[in-house]
Design a protein around this motif. Sequence first.
Motif, PDB file in Angstrom:
ATOM      1  N   LYS A 250      64.125  46.069 -26.157  1.00  0.00           N
ATOM      2  CA  LYS A 250      64.813  45.601 -27.348  1.00  0.00           C
ATOM      3  C   LYS A 250      64.682  44.100 -27.541  1.00  0.00           C
ATOM      4  O   LYS A 250      64.905  43.592 -28.644  1.00  0.00           O
ATOM      5  N   LEU A 251      64.292  43.395 -26.463  1.00  0.00           N
ATOM      6  CA  LEU A 251      64.220  41.940 -26.539  1.00  0.00           C
ATOM      7  C   LEU A 251      63.206  41.433 -25.524  1.00  0.00           C
ATOM      8  O   LEU A 251      63.128  41.947 -24.406  1.00  0.00           O
ATOM      9  N   MET A 252      62.423  40.445 -25.920  1.00  0.00           N
ATOM     10  CA  MET A 252      61.482  39.832 -24.985  1.00  0.00           C
ATOM     11  C   MET A 252      62.260  38.997 -23.963  1.00  0.00           C
ATOM     12  O   MET A 252      63.174  38.244 -24.335  1.00  0.00           O
ATOM     13  N   PRO A 253      61.927  39.099 -22.700  1.00  0.00           N
ATOM     14  CA  PRO A 253      62.633  38.314 -21.685  1.00  0.00           C
ATOM     15  C   PRO A 253      62.258  36.831 -21.778  1.00  0.00           C
ATOM     16  O   PRO A 253      61.185  36.473 -22.272  1.00  0.00           O
ATOM     17  N   THR A 254      63.144  35.985 -21.279  1.00  0.00           N
ATOM     18  CA  THR A 254      62.863  34.552 -21.228  1.00  0.00           C
ATOM     19  C   THR A 254      62.693  34.124 -19.775  1.00  0.00           C
ATOM     20  O   THR A 254      63.231  34.744 -18.856  1.00  0.00           O
ATOM     21  N   THR A 255      61.950  33.049 -19.597  1.00  0.00           N
ATOM     22  CA  THR A 255      61.681  32.502 -18.266  1.00  0.00           C
ATOM     23  C   THR A 255      61.852  30.989 -18.319  1.00  0.00           C
ATOM     24  O   THR A 255      61.512  30.355 -19.321  1.00  0.00           O
ATOM     25  N   LEU A 256      62.362  30.431 -17.237  1.00  0.00           N
ATOM     26  CA  LEU A 256      62.448  28.977 -17.144  1.00  0.00           C
ATOM     27  C   LEU A 256      61.051  28.452 -16.851  1.00  0.00           C
ATOM     28  O   LEU A 256      60.477  28.702 -15.793  1.00  0.00           O
ATOM     29  N   SER A 257      60.486  27.728 -17.823  1.00  0.00           N
ATOM     30  CA  SER A 257      59.130  27.204 -17.701  1.00  0.00           C
ATOM     31  C   SER A 257      59.206  25.679 -17.652  1.00  0.00           C
ATOM     32  O   SER A 257      59.888  25.063 -18.488  1.00  0.00           O
ATOM     33  N   ILE A 258      58.516  25.054 -16.697  1.00  0.00           N
ATOM     34  CA  ILE A 258      58.635  23.605 -16.506  1.00  0.00           C
ATOM     35  C   ILE A 258      57.276  22.958 -16.277  1.00  0.00           C
ATOM     36  O   ILE A 258      56.328  23.600 -15.816  1.00  0.00           O
ATOM     37  N   ASP A 259      57.225  21.661 -16.616  1.00  0.00           N
ATOM     38  CA  ASP A 259      56.057  20.819 -16.344  1.00  0.00           C
ATOM     39  C   ASP A 259      56.387  19.991 -15.096  1.00  0.00           C
ATOM     40  O   ASP A 259      57.277  19.135 -15.122  1.00  0.00           O
ATOM     41  N   TRP A 260      55.686  20.257 -13.986  1.00  0.00           N
ATOM     42  CA  TRP A 260      56.012  19.616 -12.715  1.00  0.00           C
ATOM     43  C   TRP A 260      55.882  18.088 -12.778  1.00  0.00           C
ATOM     44  O   TRP A 260      56.616  17.366 -12.113  1.00  0.00           O
ATOM     45  N   ARG A 261      54.976  17.628 -13.606  1.00  0.00           N
ATOM     46  CA  ARG A 261      54.809  16.181 -13.725  1.00  0.00           C
ATOM     47  C   ARG A 261      56.071  15.519 -14.276  1.00  0.00           C
ATOM     48  O   ARG A 261      56.442  14.414 -13.868  1.00  0.00           O
ATOM     49  N   GLN A 262      56.734  16.199 -15.210  1.00  0.00           N
ATOM     50  CA  GLN A 262      57.973  15.668 -15.776  1.00  0.00           C
ATOM     51  C   GLN A 262      59.144  15.811 -14.798  1.00  0.00           C
ATOM     52  O   GLN A 262      60.047  14.976 -14.771  1.00  0.00           O
ATOM     53  N   ILE A 263      59.096  16.858 -13.982  1.00  0.00           N
ATOM     54  CA  ILE A 263      60.121  17.018 -12.936  1.00  0.00           C
ATOM     55  C   ILE A 263      60.084  15.808 -12.001  1.00  0.00           C
ATOM     56  O   ILE A 263      61.121  15.231 -11.636  1.00  0.00           O
ATOM     57  N   GLU A 264      58.878  15.393 -11.620  1.00  0.00           N
ATOM     58  CA  GLU A 264      58.740  14.236 -10.741  1.00  0.00           C
ATOM     59  C   GLU A 264      59.077  12.939 -11.476  1.00  0.00           C
ATOM     60  O   GLU A 264      59.695  12.030 -10.905  1.00  0.00           O
ATOM     61  N   ARG A 265      58.698  12.864 -12.738  1.00  0.00           N
ATOM     62  CA  ARG A 265      58.942  11.643 -13.508  1.00  0.00           C
ATOM     63  C   ARG A 265      60.429  11.336 -13.618  1.00  0.00           C
ATOM     64  O   ARG A 265      60.852  10.186 -13.462  1.00  0.00           O
ATOM     65  N   TRP A 266      61.237  12.353 -13.854  1.00  0.00           N
ATOM     66  CA  TRP A 266      62.668  12.154 -14.078  1.00  0.00           C
ATOM     67  C   TRP A 266      63.498  12.375 -12.822  1.00  0.00           C
ATOM     68  O   TRP A 266      64.735  12.427 -12.894  1.00  0.00           O
ATOM     69  N   GLY A 267      62.840  12.479 -11.653  1.00  0.00           N
ATOM     70  CA  GLY A 267      63.545  12.506 -10.371  1.00  0.00           C
ATOM     71  C   GLY A 267      64.392  13.740 -10.141  1.00  0.00           C
ATOM     72  O   GLY A 267      65.425  13.683  -9.468  1.00  0.00           O
ATOM     73  N   ILE A 268      63.969  14.877 -10.674  1.00  0.00           N
ATOM     74  CA  ILE A 268      64.704  16.127 -10.450  1.00  0.00           C
ATOM     75  C   ILE A 268      64.356  16.658  -9.069  1.00  0.00           C
ATOM     76  O   ILE A 268      63.171  16.771  -8.712  1.00  0.00           O
ATOM     77  N   ALA A 269      65.377  16.978  -8.264  1.00  0.00           N
ATOM     78  CA  ALA A 269      65.155  17.417  -6.885  1.00  0.00           C
ATOM     79  C   ALA A 269      64.418  18.750  -6.854  1.00  0.00           C
ATOM     80  O   ALA A 269      64.732  19.673  -7.617  1.00  0.00           O
ATOM     81  N   GLN A 270      63.432  18.817  -5.970  1.00  0.00           N
ATOM     82  CA  GLN A 270      62.644  20.044  -5.855  1.00  0.00           C
ATOM     83  C   GLN A 270      63.525  21.236  -5.478  1.00  0.00           C
ATOM     84  O   GLN A 270      63.301  22.354  -5.925  1.00  0.00           O
ATOM     85  N   GLY A 271      64.557  20.965  -4.671  1.00  0.00           N
ATOM     86  CA  GLY A 271      65.430  22.054  -4.247  1.00  0.00           C
ATOM     87  C   GLY A 271      66.273  22.620  -5.371  1.00  0.00           C
ATOM     88  O   GLY A 271      66.841  23.711  -5.235  1.00  0.00           O
ATOM     89  N   ASP A 272      66.366  21.902  -6.502  1.00  0.00           N
ATOM     90  CA  ASP A 272      67.153  22.390  -7.645  1.00  0.00           C
ATOM     91  C   ASP A 272      66.340  23.285  -8.567  1.00  0.00           C
ATOM     92  O   ASP A 272      66.881  23.811  -9.550  1.00  0.00           O
ATOM     93  N   ILE A 273      65.041  23.438  -8.285  1.00  0.00           N
ATOM     94  CA  ILE A 273      64.187  24.285  -9.121  1.00  0.00           C
ATOM     95  C   ILE A 273      64.387  25.742  -8.707  1.00  0.00           C
ATOM     96  O   ILE A 273      64.153  26.094  -7.549  1.00  0.00           O
ATOM     97  N   PRO A 274      64.825  26.617  -9.617  1.00  0.00           N
ATOM     98  CA  PRO A 274      64.995  28.033  -9.265  1.00  0.00           C
ATOM     99  C   PRO A 274      63.681  28.647  -8.777  1.00  0.00           C
ATOM    100  O   PRO A 274      62.597  28.264  -9.235  1.00  0.00           O
ATOM    101  N   SER A 275      63.803  29.572  -7.858  1.00  0.00           N
ATOM    102  CA  SER A 275      62.598  30.170  -7.262  1.00  0.00           C
ATOM    103  C   SER A 275      61.792  30.978  -8.266  1.00  0.00           C
ATOM    104  O   SER A 275      60.589  31.172  -8.089  1.00  0.00           O
TER     105      SER A 275
END
Length: 561
Positions: A250-275
Amino acid sequence: MSDAVASSGRNVDLSAEFLDYPRFGGEGHIRTVTTYLREKYASQPPDVIVVGGNGALDFLVRNRTLLFPNVPVIHMGVDKAFADAMKLPANFAGVPVEVDMIGTIKQALRWHPRATHLVVVTGASAPDREWESDLRTQLIPLQKQLSIEFLAGLPTPELQKRVGSLGLDTVIFTPGYFTDGDGRSFAPREAARAIATAASAPVYGPFNTFIGVGVVGGRVSNFEAMGRMAGGIVNQVLDGHKLSEIAFPKLMPTTLSIDWRQIERWGIAQGDIPSDAEVHFRTPGLWEQYKSLALLIAAAFLVQTALLGGLLFERRRRRTAENAVDKHRFELAHASRLAIAGELTASIAHEINQPLGAILSNVAAADLILESNSGQQEELRQILADIRRDDLRASEVIKRLRTLLEKHQVNKLAINLNEAIADTELILRAQALSRKVDLSVLQSSNEVTITADKVQIQQILINLVLNAMDAVSGMPENHRIVTLSVAHEAGTASIRVCDTGHGIPIGQEAQLFESFFTTKGSGIGLGLSIVRTLVQAHGGKVWAQNRSTGGATFYVELPAG
């Protein structure tokens, strides 16, 4: 979608049309496009139609009677709220999407817990205004925890200037826009790129196409997955199934999609990224980059380790077996020496009786001199010297016999072969006399030294000489000749035992040293086998061959030095 349709194996003609919404619009444009499509496909009407996005679905629903009223229509990438509001006809179906704008914003706030300011960027077109309206409604619950600012319908240069002056306490969210405040048209992806390029704060968006233009990421529906889903439905329709008979989500699923370069740029902790996050542009680590090679190397290492362990185990087993063989070999050699001693008993007794008899005669002569009081002191000294000599002679015979009979551990020392063959002559001299054999011992003019166990070398010599005596036993007395000689040649110590017997039967030279092979009527075939074992244990070799003048010669070569 085309890949999913092509994977069915059928021959399908695919045609694509682009409505160019919202860049062009109005009733005139719609009439022109409708007429064009009707005339283009009049002779070859489609079997199934796939529409992508809200605008395309709205166009086809409104103009279906003028175009293809009975052709099944499959939609993809259409908002669920929009599809529900359209009240689609019976031959329209598809899996709608729900753009998770609030889910994306909440994820951004979790990664930036110090953010107190949310900036929402939208455009000036009608779809852009709809996004703005939806966001104003959905963001009402968040107004208590942070300030929310809408930058809507600004010219792109002004917008870039505004987002470039924001502080690090800010998070930017944008669905992109189709038209800016200057009336310039954009694809939402290009609008997101323009925003992210100028922004001094992290930018988030709800579409998968935004990944790679500078946006950190968002909770998105994957367009490739939408295409695969639509393609699967197309295949079933082409197989003859009605849309009402096909089951799909009934609905297309969604996924958390990220650009790793921006994760590093803005100092987001690797451990906070969902598996379960879909990560793009991440440089693989050594393990990820060389995982297959590492596993292959590890597997090879484990195989080599197992092989090495197996080889060490087999080596240990072999050494254990060799030690057992050595033990039995030396037990057999000792038993052989005992047998030799038994064979030499009469000769050894004769060797000892001779000096003992001489001692007894000398003692009797000394008694007579003492009784006569003749004062012949010089005669007494000579008698005592003879007694001492004969005693040493008997003692030496017993000493050599004891050495031969002792059961001892192998002890390799430097020994002189000239002395070894002299000892052999001493032990076997009486045996040779009793057998009426002419035993000749020829020492080397130079000292011949080998590193060996003295008792085992003695046993080799005695076995070979006794074997030679047996070989000449049937010959006339004047032809019973055995010669034992030693020589030193090019780093090799050579021992030769020659006899004048009947020689070795033709074809049996190679079998002489095998266990239990014998040419003697009463032999058991172990003497020469023991000789070969002892010679090989000293790193040497032994062989035999017939002499041209009659008889045979046995050769032993041992490393000299």
